[in-house]
Design a protein around this motif. Sequence first.
Motif: not given
Length: 231
Positions: A151-157, A196-208
């Motif tokens: 939430a902090e990263e999304r708020a910064r953007r 979804a149970d079989d989804a890959i979670e990708f937290v993109n903080d720090g990725y452009d």
Amino acid sequence: MTYEKIRVALDGPSGAGKSTIAKAVAAKTGLVYVDTGALYRTVGLYMAENGIAMEDEAGIIAALPEVDVDLTYEDGKQQVKLNDVPVGERIRTETASAYASAVSKIPEVRAFLLDMQKKIAARGGVIMDGRDIGTVIIPDAEVKIFMTATAEERARRRYKEQIEKGLNVTFEEVLDNIIARDRQDSEREAAPLKKADDAIEFVNDGYDIDQSADYIIDIMKKTAETMADGN
Ligand code: DC
């Protein structure tokens, strides 16, 4: 190795950069980018333009037969028409966003848009972004990604965007709004935002954008290789 026919389900909360990153993946791979939020925005737009209050669930449901949403792709670019007229940027206003969120909570609206989304997915070669793609629209997608940022990263953007637009907001206000919207999206009864149970979670903080797109493309390539091996 080919991933031309792969279906990528990309879900996650608002403000995680899904549409920007999905567009980048589409540009790099030739997949068609399907923006499902645009469909909810289009239904919302009709209600807004016809004076139906966003709290008026029965009124919204009663008006659905008057709504014709047409979805086409020209040179890989999505075109949405509402009763034969292209919606263009009219679905991107604050009012349309608020209406989209309101109509998306109504099960009848979700059912109304279901077939259209399933048909597009069935063609293959798509990256679809939304909230329930991996759980409802393409439960058997070859690649499922649940993309978030803190939430902090999304708020910064978002804060940066709003300040650049000259809006007078504080970082705390933006952050509070994001937290409230996350809660609303995940606690609603109809198709709550859920990994979804079989989804890959990708937290993109720090990725452009480019790095995020490459992260997804890498998963697509590995999946295509596994499929080619018959595993
Ligand atoms: O992704 P977006 O901001 O354009 O989505 C607009 C609204 O529609 C948002 O409130 C979430 C909702 N939505 C949904 O419920 N299911 C989807 N598959 C896509 C969007």
